[in-house]
Design a protein around this motif. Structure first.
Motif, mmCIF file in Angstrom:
data_model
loop_
_atom_site.group_PDB
_atom_site.id
_atom_site.type_symbol
_atom_site.label_atom_id
_atom_site.label_comp_id
_atom_site.label_asym_id
_atom_site.label_seq_id
_atom_site.Cartn_x
_atom_site.Cartn_y
_atom_site.Cartn_z
ATOM 1 N N LYS A 152 0.831 -1.209 0.000
ATOM 2 C CA LYS A 152 0.000 0.000 0.000
ATOM 3 C C LYS A 152 0.862 1.254 0.000
ATOM 4 O O LYS A 152 0.568 2.220 -0.711
ATOM 5 C CB LYS A 152 -0.922 -0.006 1.220
ATOM 6 C CG LYS A 152 -1.907 1.144 1.240
ATOM 7 C CD LYS A 152 -2.859 1.016 2.418
ATOM 8 C CE LYS A 152 -3.851 2.182 2.438
ATOM 9 N NZ LYS A 152 -4.801 2.062 3.582
ATOM 10 N N TYR B 291 1.028 4.260 -2.770
ATOM 11 C CA TYR B 291 0.893 5.654 -2.360
ATOM 12 C C TYR B 291 2.066 6.487 -2.885
ATOM 13 O O TYR B 291 1.884 7.618 -3.342
ATOM 14 C CB TYR B 291 0.838 5.742 -0.834
ATOM 15 C CG TYR B 291 0.517 7.126 -0.320
ATOM 16 C CD1 TYR B 291 -0.800 7.568 -0.233
ATOM 17 C CD2 TYR B 291 1.540 7.995 0.068
ATOM 18 C CE1 TYR B 291 -1.095 8.844 0.236
ATOM 19 C CE2 TYR B 291 1.257 9.272 0.526
ATOM 20 C CZ TYR B 291 -0.063 9.686 0.612
ATOM 21 O OH TYR B 291 -0.348 10.956 1.062
ATOM 22 N N ILE C 297 -5.503 -4.772 -2.949
ATOM 23 C CA ILE C 297 -4.793 -5.217 -1.747
ATOM 24 C C ILE C 297 -5.778 -5.694 -0.691
ATOM 25 O O ILE C 297 -5.564 -6.727 -0.039
ATOM 26 C CB ILE C 297 -3.919 -4.076 -1.192
ATOM 27 C CG1 ILE C 297 -2.762 -3.798 -2.150
ATOM 28 C CG2 ILE C 297 -3.373 -4.424 0.199
ATOM 29 C CD1 ILE C 297 -1.947 -2.580 -1.786
ATOM 30 N N TYR D 143 -5.504 -0.074 -3.968
ATOM 31 C CA TYR D 143 -5.843 -0.303 -2.566
ATOM 32 C C TYR D 143 -6.953 -1.347 -2.444
ATOM 33 O O TYR D 143 -6.925 -2.208 -1.548
ATOM 34 C CB TYR D 143 -6.298 1.001 -1.908
ATOM 35 C CG TYR D 143 -5.278 2.120 -1.932
ATOM 36 C CD1 TYR D 143 -3.907 1.853 -1.882
ATOM 37 C CD2 TYR D 143 -5.678 3.457 -1.998
ATOM 38 C CE1 TYR D 143 -2.971 2.877 -1.912
ATOM 39 C CE2 TYR D 143 -4.744 4.485 -2.024
ATOM 40 C CZ TYR D 143 -3.402 4.187 -1.987
ATOM 41 O OH TYR D 143 -2.488 5.214 -2.008
#
Length: 370
Positions: free
Chosen positions: A273, A277, A297, A294
């Protein structure tokens, strides 16, 4: 009674998570009486003090004057959210840090600790006149000061301890520990970072938390507990410290390539993550693409395709300074009993702060239900 220390009564009561009224009820006095004891206007009677020691689970000598004591205020620590923690929980956390320093002080009389090497730190405060205030530049400056180069930091917690910081990882408030969360303070002779076991079940989350608290120490000499801007700045510092954009940027894919992300995650010790980002921060993927990443994930987590690794598999991310110092002192004859007597604690408290926990077996009477 001439050597009664009212501050020690407050410390023991808040460590036990008790209000003045709750302690008063157990001792058999009024809440006002306990308030007078702690305010040093009226000392407790010997029988009341003995009962208070029983209730608070400390030796009666705990309340005596004369031992080194570094008192802290809750405003001196970087608590992440004031809304999610009660005043009593923050007080317990602060008293825990006070005792961590007391333990370190007792050991430092026997063992030489690494000198504190944190830019701007001196005498329990941070004053960085020439150090960058921008989170990313501060992270880069710390890497330079600590000679970490521009690559992965393999042992972040060990690195922090090597530079003289106190780092702990114990359930200092029992079941309340996750709610209080990790925090840090620079208002002691050694900067102290308190990490929590609930985050230690994922080494990547644990490392980011440690870097986040390190950012607070460097950037925020005047803590504003729960301040969203300070929290964002600490996150930016952590991201840059763990994955410097100059080094990680050329390695990041310009699409959602999870094979590439996984290789980078293992190499740099950060989560998938956080890498997505970083891609978004550097403009390699759009906000919409990052959201899809995201979500992917989260789906993989639910399916068990991503299994977090605990910190116990990574010795370099487990605090060990206090335990190693005690091991050296023990070789010269110090025992946990002697140390407990010096500190006026009970032995289980010494074990807990050394990170040993309670090794006693759990027993029950035969024939009783579990």
């Amino acid at each position: 009674m001439a050597v009664f220390d009212p501050a020690r009564l407050t410390q023991a009561r808040q460590l036990a998570g008790m209000t003045k009224a709750a302690l008063a009820q157990q001792v058999g006095v009024s809440a006002a009486a306990v308030g007078q004891w702690e305010a040093s206007t009226t000392p407790p009677r010997p029988d009341h003090l003995r009962r208070a020691a029983e209730v608070l689970d400390v030796p009666i000598g705990f309340f005596a004057l004369g031992r080194p004591y570094a008192q802290l205020d809750a405003s001196a620590a970087h608590f992440r959210s004031l809304r999610s923690t009660r005043v009593s929980q923050r007080a317990k956390a602060i008293r825990f840090v006070e005792q961590t320093w007391e333990l370190a002080y007792a050991l430092e009389k026997r063992v030489q600790f690494p000198p504190v090497d944190l830019p701007g730190f001196s005498g329990g405060e941070i004053y960085n006149e020439d150090f960058p205030t921008d989170p990313m530049r501060a992270a880069q400056a710390l890497r330079a000061a600590w000679q970490l180069g521009n690559g992965p930091i393999p042992h972040l917690v060990r690195t922090m301890e090597t530079h003289g910081l106190l780092v702990t990882l114990v359930p200092f408030a029992g079941a309340d520990t996750p709610r209080i969360d990790a925090f840090a303070t620079s208002r002691l002779p050694r900067p102290t970072v308190v990490l929590t076991p609930d985050r230690a079940n994922d080494v990547y989350r644990h490392r980011f938390t440690a870097a986040h608290e390190l950012g607070h120490l460097l950037l925020h000499g005047d803590p504003a507990p729960g301040d969203k801007q300070q929290e964002r700045e600490a996150d930016m510092f952590a991201a840059e410290l763990l994955t410097p954009r100059e080094a990680i940027g050329p390695l990041l894919p310009d699409r959602l390539d999870f094979n590439a992300f996984n290789e980078l995650s293992l190499a740099w010790g950060v989560s998938l993550k956080s890498l997505i980002y970083r891609c978004r921060e550097l403009g390699l993927v759009s906000e919409a693409t990052a959201r899809r990443g995201y979500q992917r994930i989260e789906q993989m987590n639910k399916l068990g395709l991503i299994v977090p690794e605990p910190v116990t598999n990574y010795p370099g991310e487990t605090p060990c300074l206090l335990a190693k110092a005690f091991a050296l002192a023990r070789a010269q004859g110090l025992t946990q009993v002697k140390l407990a007597n010096e500190l006026q604690w009970k032995v289980p408290r010494v074990r807990q702060l050394l990170g040993e926990g309670d090794s006693r077996p759990a027993l029950k009477l035969v024939g009783q239900d579990a």
